[in-house]
Design a protein around this motif. Structure first.
Motif, PDB file in Angstrom:
ATOM      1  N   ALA A  88     -26.308  16.333 -39.161  1.00  0.00           N
ATOM      2  CA  ALA A  88     -26.492  15.160 -38.447  1.00  0.00           C
ATOM      3  C   ALA A  88     -27.565  14.196 -38.324  1.00  0.00           C
ATOM      4  O   ALA A  88     -27.462  13.035 -38.418  1.00  0.00           O
ATOM      5  CB  ALA A  88     -25.903  15.281 -36.751  1.00  0.00           C
ATOM      6  N   ALA A  89     -28.672  15.089 -38.017  1.00  0.00           N
ATOM      7  CA  ALA A  89     -30.048  14.443 -38.062  1.00  0.00           C
ATOM      8  C   ALA A  89     -30.274  13.552 -39.608  1.00  0.00           C
ATOM      9  O   ALA A  89     -31.076  12.537 -39.505  1.00  0.00           O
ATOM     10  CB  ALA A  89     -31.153  15.326 -37.793  1.00  0.00           C
ATOM     11  N   SER A  90     -29.828  14.128 -40.544  1.00  0.00           N
ATOM     12  CA  SER A  90     -30.036  13.631 -41.993  1.00  0.00           C
ATOM     13  C   SER A  90     -29.321  12.145 -42.061  1.00  0.00           C
ATOM     14  O   SER A  90     -30.021  11.603 -42.946  1.00  0.00           O
ATOM     15  CB  SER A  90     -29.400  14.498 -43.060  1.00  0.00           C
ATOM     16  N   VAL A  91     -28.486  12.064 -41.275  1.00  0.00           N
ATOM     17  CA  VAL A  91     -27.923  10.704 -41.229  1.00  0.00           C
ATOM     18  C   VAL A  91     -28.287   9.903 -39.964  1.00  0.00           C
ATOM     19  O   VAL A  91     -27.393   9.101 -39.654  1.00  0.00           O
ATOM     20  CB  VAL A  91     -26.172  10.758 -41.468  1.00  0.00           C
ATOM     21  N   GLY A  92     -29.189  10.282 -39.228  1.00  0.00           N
ATOM     22  CA  GLY A  92     -29.760   9.408 -38.146  1.00  0.00           C
ATOM     23  C   GLY A  92     -28.930   9.673 -36.971  1.00  0.00           C
ATOM     24  O   GLY A  92     -29.226   8.883 -35.690  1.00  0.00           O
ATOM     25  N   LEU A  93     -28.478  10.913 -36.615  1.00  0.00           N
ATOM     26  CA  LEU A  93     -27.771  10.966 -35.451  1.00  0.00           C
ATOM     27  C   LEU A  93     -28.330  12.272 -34.771  1.00  0.00           C
ATOM     28  O   LEU A  93     -28.433  13.569 -35.166  1.00  0.00           O
ATOM     29  CB  LEU A  93     -26.082  11.515 -35.767  1.00  0.00           C
ATOM     30  N   LYS A  94     -28.720  12.092 -33.653  1.00  0.00           N
ATOM     31  CA  LYS A  94     -29.417  13.286 -32.850  1.00  0.00           C
ATOM     32  C   LYS A  94     -28.320  13.747 -31.695  1.00  0.00           C
ATOM     33  O   LYS A  94     -28.413  13.399 -30.696  1.00  0.00           O
ATOM     34  CB  LYS A  94     -30.568  12.641 -32.075  1.00  0.00           C
ATOM     35  N   TYR A  95     -27.720  14.801 -32.337  1.00  0.00           N
ATOM     36  CA  TYR A  95     -26.780  15.528 -31.399  1.00  0.00           C
ATOM     37  C   TYR A  95     -27.376  16.383 -30.176  1.00  0.00           C
ATOM     38  O   TYR A  95     -28.476  16.988 -30.826  1.00  0.00           O
ATOM     39  CB  TYR A  95     -25.998  16.303 -32.578  1.00  0.00           C
ATOM     40  N   ASP A  96     -26.741  16.245 -29.194  1.00  0.00           N
ATOM     41  CA  ASP A  96     -27.038  17.083 -27.986  1.00  0.00           C
ATOM     42  C   ASP A  96     -26.171  17.968 -27.854  1.00  0.00           C
ATOM     43  O   ASP A  96     -24.970  17.719 -26.966  1.00  0.00           O
ATOM     44  CB  ASP A  96     -27.590  16.211 -26.913  1.00  0.00           C
ATOM     45  N   MET A  97     -25.808  19.185 -28.619  1.00  0.00           N
ATOM     46  CA  MET A  97     -24.574  20.146 -28.470  1.00  0.00           C
ATOM     47  C   MET A  97     -24.917  20.870 -27.189  1.00  0.00           C
ATOM     48  O   MET A  97     -23.931  21.304 -26.838  1.00  0.00           O
ATOM     49  CB  MET A  97     -24.706  20.799 -29.768  1.00  0.00           C
ATOM     50  N   GLU A  98     -26.163  20.875 -26.778  1.00  0.00           N
ATOM     51  CA  GLU A  98     -26.231  21.914 -25.755  1.00  0.00           C
ATOM     52  C   GLU A  98     -25.707  21.335 -24.261  1.00  0.00           C
ATOM     53  O   GLU A  98     -24.934  22.158 -23.523  1.00  0.00           O
ATOM     54  CB  GLU A  98     -27.779  22.119 -25.439  1.00  0.00           C
ATOM     55  N   HIS A  99     -25.714  20.010 -24.027  1.00  0.00           N
ATOM     56  CA  HIS A  99     -25.206  19.419 -23.104  1.00  0.00           C
ATOM     57  C   HIS A  99     -23.843  18.703 -23.104  1.00  0.00           C
ATOM     58  O   HIS A  99     -23.512  18.378 -22.187  1.00  0.00           O
ATOM     59  CB  HIS A  99     -26.141  18.296 -22.377  1.00  0.00           C
ATOM     60  N   MET A 100     -23.274  18.670 -24.420  1.00  0.00           N
ATOM     61  CA  MET A 100     -22.104  17.865 -24.682  1.00  0.00           C
ATOM     62  C   MET A 100     -20.908  18.479 -23.588  1.00  0.00           C
ATOM     63  O   MET A 100     -20.834  19.680 -23.623  1.00  0.00           O
ATOM     64  CB  MET A 100     -21.748  17.987 -26.184  1.00  0.00           C
ATOM     65  N   HIS A 101     -20.161  17.791 -23.398  1.00  0.00           N
ATOM     66  CA  HIS A 101     -19.106  17.919 -22.398  1.00  0.00           C
ATOM     67  C   HIS A 101     -17.516  18.054 -23.491  1.00  0.00           C
ATOM     68  O   HIS A 101     -17.248  17.257 -23.863  1.00  0.00           O
ATOM     69  CB  HIS A 101     -18.521  16.900 -21.444  1.00  0.00           C
ATOM     70  N   MET A 102     -17.196  19.416 -23.670  1.00  0.00           N
ATOM     71  CA  MET A 102     -15.830  19.643 -24.245  1.00  0.00           C
ATOM     72  C   MET A 102     -14.892  19.024 -23.366  1.00  0.00           C
ATOM     73  O   MET A 102     -14.727  19.445 -22.173  1.00  0.00           O
ATOM     74  CB  MET A 102     -15.759  21.309 -24.564  1.00  0.00           C
ATOM     75  N   THR A 103     -13.984  18.296 -23.927  1.00  0.00           N
ATOM     76  CA  THR A 103     -13.079  17.566 -23.052  1.00  0.00           C
ATOM     77  C   THR A 103     -11.787  17.094 -24.112  1.00  0.00           C
ATOM     78  O   THR A 103     -11.942  17.062 -25.111  1.00  0.00           O
ATOM     79  CB  THR A 103     -13.534  16.339 -22.453  1.00  0.00           C
ATOM     80  N   ASN A 104     -10.858  17.038 -23.396  1.00  0.00           N
ATOM     81  CA  ASN A 104      -9.497  16.469 -23.917  1.00  0.00           C
ATOM     82  C   ASN A 104      -9.739  15.093 -24.590  1.00  0.00           C
ATOM     83  O   ASN A 104     -10.089  14.299 -23.518  1.00  0.00           O
ATOM     84  CB  ASN A 104      -8.227  16.612 -23.154  1.00  0.00           C
ATOM     85  N   THR A 105      -9.251  14.681 -25.611  1.00  0.00           N
ATOM     86  CA  THR A 105      -9.639  13.319 -25.950  1.00  0.00           C
ATOM     87  C   THR A 105      -8.432  12.215 -25.888  1.00  0.00           C
ATOM     88  O   THR A 105      -8.621  11.156 -26.798  1.00  0.00           O
ATOM     89  CB  THR A 105     -10.205  13.139 -27.588  1.00  0.00           C
TER      90      THR A 105
END
Length: 219
Positions: A88-105
Protein backbone atom coordinates in the motif's frame (compact mmCIF):
# COMPACT_ATOMS: atom_id res chain seq x y z
CA UNK A 1 -12.53 13.17 -28.93
CA UNK A 2 -12.81 9.41 -29.40
CA UNK A 3 -15.29 7.16 -27.63
CA UNK A 4 -14.27 6.52 -24.00
CA UNK A 5 -12.90 3.20 -22.86
CA UNK A 6 -15.12 2.06 -20.01
CA UNK A 7 -13.64 0.35 -16.97
CA UNK A 8 -16.12 -1.33 -14.63
CA UNK A 9 -14.68 -2.20 -11.24
CA UNK A 10 -16.17 -4.71 -8.82
CA UNK A 11 -14.76 -4.08 -5.35
CA UNK A 12 -15.54 -3.80 -1.66
CA UNK A 13 -14.65 -0.66 0.29
CA UNK A 14 -13.31 -2.91 3.09
CA UNK A 15 -10.97 -4.78 0.73
CA UNK A 16 -7.37 -3.58 1.18
CA UNK A 17 -6.31 -4.94 -2.22
CA UNK A 18 -9.19 -3.04 -3.84
CA UNK A 19 -7.81 0.31 -2.68
CA UNK A 20 -4.35 -0.66 -3.93
CA UNK A 21 -5.92 -1.75 -7.21
CA UNK A 22 -7.76 1.57 -7.44
CA UNK A 23 -4.47 3.46 -7.16
CA UNK A 24 -2.80 1.25 -9.75
CA UNK A 25 -5.69 1.80 -12.16
CA UNK A 26 -5.44 5.57 -11.63
CA UNK A 27 -1.69 5.41 -12.27
CA UNK A 28 -2.40 3.45 -15.45
CA UNK A 29 -4.88 6.08 -16.65
CA UNK A 30 -2.27 8.78 -16.05
CA UNK A 31 0.39 6.77 -17.90
CA UNK A 32 -2.00 6.11 -20.80
CA UNK A 33 -2.63 9.84 -21.13
CA UNK A 34 1.10 10.55 -20.89
CA UNK A 35 1.62 8.31 -23.94
CA UNK A 36 -0.37 10.86 -25.91
CA UNK A 37 -3.70 9.08 -26.12
CA UNK A 38 -6.73 11.35 -26.53
CA UNK A 39 -9.11 8.54 -25.58
CA UNK A 40 -10.73 9.16 -22.18
CA UNK A 41 -11.10 6.39 -19.61
CA UNK A 42 -14.49 6.20 -17.90
CA UNK A 43 -14.53 4.39 -14.54
CA UNK A 44 -17.65 2.98 -12.89
CA UNK A 45 -17.64 1.14 -9.57
CA UNK A 46 -19.84 -1.84 -8.75
CA UNK A 47 -20.61 -3.38 -5.37
CA UNK A 48 -19.13 -6.61 -4.06
CA UNK A 49 -19.44 -7.95 -0.51
CA UNK A 50 -16.46 -9.89 0.80
CA UNK A 51 -17.87 -10.68 4.24
CA UNK A 52 -21.71 -10.76 4.17
CA UNK A 53 -21.85 -12.01 7.77
CA UNK A 54 -19.63 -9.28 9.19
CA UNK A 55 -21.47 -7.31 11.92
CA UNK A 56 -21.53 -3.52 11.84
CA UNK A 57 -19.69 -3.36 15.17
CA UNK A 58 -17.13 -6.17 15.13
CA UNK A 59 -15.20 -6.27 18.38
CA UNK A 60 -11.65 -6.94 17.28
CA UNK A 61 -8.97 -6.25 14.71
CA UNK A 62 -8.50 -7.68 11.25
CA UNK A 63 -5.91 -10.02 12.76
CA UNK A 64 -8.51 -11.25 15.24
CA UNK A 65 -11.09 -11.77 12.50
CA UNK A 66 -8.82 -13.71 10.16
CA UNK A 67 -7.42 -15.81 12.99
CA UNK A 68 -10.72 -16.56 14.72
CA UNK A 69 -13.19 -16.74 11.83
CA UNK A 70 -11.02 -17.79 8.90
CA UNK A 71 -8.78 -20.16 10.84
CA UNK A 72 -5.50 -18.55 9.76
CA UNK A 73 -2.49 -18.79 12.09
CA UNK A 74 -2.03 -15.45 13.86
CA UNK A 75 1.67 -15.22 12.94
CA UNK A 76 0.78 -15.74 9.30
CA UNK A 77 -1.85 -13.00 9.45
CA UNK A 78 0.61 -10.55 11.02
CA UNK A 79 3.23 -11.30 8.37
CA UNK A 80 0.66 -10.98 5.58
CA UNK A 81 -0.57 -7.65 6.99
CA UNK A 82 2.95 -6.24 7.18
CA UNK A 83 3.51 -7.14 3.54
CA UNK A 84 0.17 -5.59 2.59
CA UNK A 85 0.98 -2.33 4.39
CA UNK A 86 4.27 -2.18 2.49
CA UNK A 87 2.58 -2.67 -0.88
CA UNK A 88 0.00 0.00 0.00
CA UNK A 89 2.81 2.39 0.89
CA UNK A 90 4.41 1.78 -2.51
CA UNK A 91 1.35 3.37 -4.17
CA UNK A 92 1.12 6.22 -1.66
CA UNK A 93 -1.40 4.75 0.79
CA UNK A 94 -0.62 4.79 4.51
CA UNK A 95 -2.79 2.01 5.94
CA UNK A 96 -3.65 2.05 9.63
CA UNK A 97 -4.50 -1.63 9.99
CA UNK A 98 -4.04 -1.58 13.76
CA UNK A 99 -6.93 0.82 14.40
CA UNK A 100 -9.12 -0.01 11.38
CA UNK A 101 -12.77 -0.83 12.18
CA UNK A 102 -13.86 -4.17 10.77
CA UNK A 103 -17.48 -3.61 9.74
CA UNK A 104 -20.30 -4.59 7.43
CA UNK A 105 -20.19 -2.49 4.24
CA UNK A 106 -23.75 -2.83 2.91
CA UNK A 107 -24.61 0.75 3.94
CA UNK A 108 -21.44 2.08 2.33
CA UNK A 109 -22.35 0.33 -0.91
CA UNK A 110 -25.83 1.85 -0.82
CA UNK A 111 -24.22 5.27 -0.45
CA UNK A 112 -22.02 4.59 -3.47
CA UNK A 113 -25.08 3.60 -5.49
CA UNK A 114 -26.76 6.87 -4.53
CA UNK A 115 -23.59 8.87 -5.22
CA UNK A 116 -23.52 7.38 -8.73
CA UNK A 117 -26.90 8.96 -9.47
CA UNK A 118 -25.51 12.31 -8.31
CA UNK A 119 -22.34 12.16 -10.42
CA UNK A 120 -20.19 11.79 -7.29
CA UNK A 121 -19.42 8.07 -7.21
CA UNK A 122 -15.67 8.28 -7.91
CA UNK A 123 -15.17 10.96 -5.24
CA UNK A 124 -17.33 9.05 -2.77
CA UNK A 125 -15.46 5.80 -3.34
CA UNK A 126 -12.13 7.48 -2.64
CA UNK A 127 -13.45 9.25 0.44
CA UNK A 128 -14.88 6.09 2.00
CA UNK A 129 -11.78 3.99 1.34
CA UNK A 130 -9.47 6.67 2.69
CA UNK A 131 -11.67 6.98 5.78
CA UNK A 132 -11.60 3.23 6.33
CA UNK A 133 -7.97 2.33 5.65
CA UNK A 134 -6.02 5.52 6.32
CA UNK A 135 -8.08 7.40 8.92
CA UNK A 136 -9.56 4.34 10.70
CA UNK A 137 -13.07 5.82 10.74
CA UNK A 138 -16.13 3.59 11.26
CA UNK A 139 -17.60 3.38 7.74
CA UNK A 140 -20.33 0.94 8.79
CA UNK A 141 -22.25 3.72 10.57
CA UNK A 142 -24.81 5.85 8.76
CA UNK A 143 -23.81 9.07 10.57
CA UNK A 144 -20.15 8.65 9.60
CA UNK A 145 -21.08 7.90 5.99
CA UNK A 146 -23.36 10.95 5.86
CA UNK A 147 -20.51 13.16 7.06
CA UNK A 148 -18.16 11.72 4.43
CA UNK A 149 -20.85 12.31 1.80
CA UNK A 150 -21.17 15.94 2.86
CA UNK A 151 -17.41 16.32 2.41
CA UNK A 152 -17.70 15.42 -1.28
CA UNK A 153 -20.65 17.74 -1.85
CA UNK A 154 -23.70 15.55 -1.20
CA UNK A 155 -26.57 16.63 1.04
CA UNK A 156 -26.11 15.09 4.48
CA UNK A 157 -29.82 15.02 5.34
CA UNK A 158 -30.72 13.38 2.05
CA UNK A 159 -27.97 10.80 2.50
CA UNK A 160 -29.33 9.87 5.93
CA UNK A 161 -32.81 9.51 4.44
CA UNK A 162 -31.46 7.32 1.61
CA UNK A 163 -29.54 5.05 3.98
CA UNK A 164 -32.46 4.69 6.37
CA UNK A 165 -34.92 3.92 3.56
CA UNK A 166 -32.84 1.21 1.89
CA UNK A 167 -33.98 2.41 -1.52
CA UNK A 168 -30.61 1.64 -3.11
CA UNK A 169 -30.49 -1.94 -1.84
CA UNK A 170 -31.87 -3.24 -5.19
CA UNK A 171 -29.06 -1.51 -7.10
CA UNK A 172 -26.52 -3.00 -4.70
CA UNK A 173 -28.06 -6.47 -5.11
CA UNK A 174 -28.07 -6.10 -8.91
CA UNK A 175 -24.30 -5.54 -8.82
CA UNK A 176 -23.84 -8.65 -6.70
CA UNK A 177 -25.94 -10.66 -9.15
CA UNK A 178 -23.96 -9.34 -12.13
CA UNK A 179 -20.74 -10.38 -10.40
CA UNK A 180 -22.14 -13.91 -10.06
CA UNK A 181 -23.12 -13.91 -13.74
CA UNK A 182 -19.56 -12.93 -14.69
CA UNK A 183 -18.16 -15.60 -12.37
CA UNK A 184 -16.39 -13.04 -10.19
CA UNK A 185 -15.36 -14.69 -6.93
CA UNK A 186 -12.67 -12.28 -5.77
CA UNK A 187 -12.00 -8.57 -5.96
CA UNK A 188 -10.83 -6.22 -7.25
CA UNK A 189 -12.07 -7.31 -10.66
CA UNK A 190 -11.93 -5.01 -13.67
CA UNK A 191 -14.00 -5.36 -16.84
CA UNK A 192 -12.44 -3.35 -19.67
CA UNK A 193 -14.86 -2.10 -22.33
CA UNK A 194 -17.14 -5.05 -21.65
CA UNK A 195 -14.60 -7.38 -23.30
CA UNK A 196 -11.62 -8.12 -21.08
CA UNK A 197 -11.45 -9.10 -17.43
CA UNK A 198 -8.49 -8.27 -15.19
CA UNK A 199 -8.41 -9.90 -11.76
CA UNK A 200 -6.49 -8.51 -8.83
CA UNK A 201 -4.47 -5.37 -8.13
CA UNK A 202 -2.37 -5.64 -11.27
CA UNK A 203 0.44 -3.25 -12.16
CA UNK A 204 -0.40 -0.20 -14.29
CA UNK A 205 1.30 -1.74 -17.33
CA UNK A 206 -1.36 -4.46 -17.45
CA UNK A 207 -4.14 -1.89 -17.68
CA UNK A 208 -2.30 0.25 -20.23
CA UNK A 209 -1.78 -2.86 -22.35
CA UNK A 210 -5.52 -3.56 -22.25
CA UNK A 211 -6.34 0.04 -23.18
CA UNK A 212 -4.00 -0.11 -26.17
CA UNK A 213 -5.44 -3.46 -27.20
CA UNK A 214 -8.92 -1.92 -27.24
CA UNK A 215 -7.68 0.95 -29.42
CA UNK A 216 -6.06 -1.49 -31.87
CA UNK A 217 -9.28 -3.45 -32.14
CA UNK A 218 -11.23 -0.28 -32.80
CA UNK A 219 -8.95 0.33 -35.73
Amino acid sequence: MSEPIKVEVWSDVACPWCYIGKRKLENAISAFGAEGSQTPIQVEYHSFLLNPDMPIDYEGSQTDYLAEHKGMPRDQVISMTERLVGIAASVGLKYDMEHMHMTNTVLAHQLLQYAKTQGKQVEMKERIMSAHFVEALHVGRADVLAQLAAEVGLDRTEVMRVLESGEYLPAFEADIEQARAYGISGVPFFVIDGKYGISGAQNPETFVGAFNQILEERG
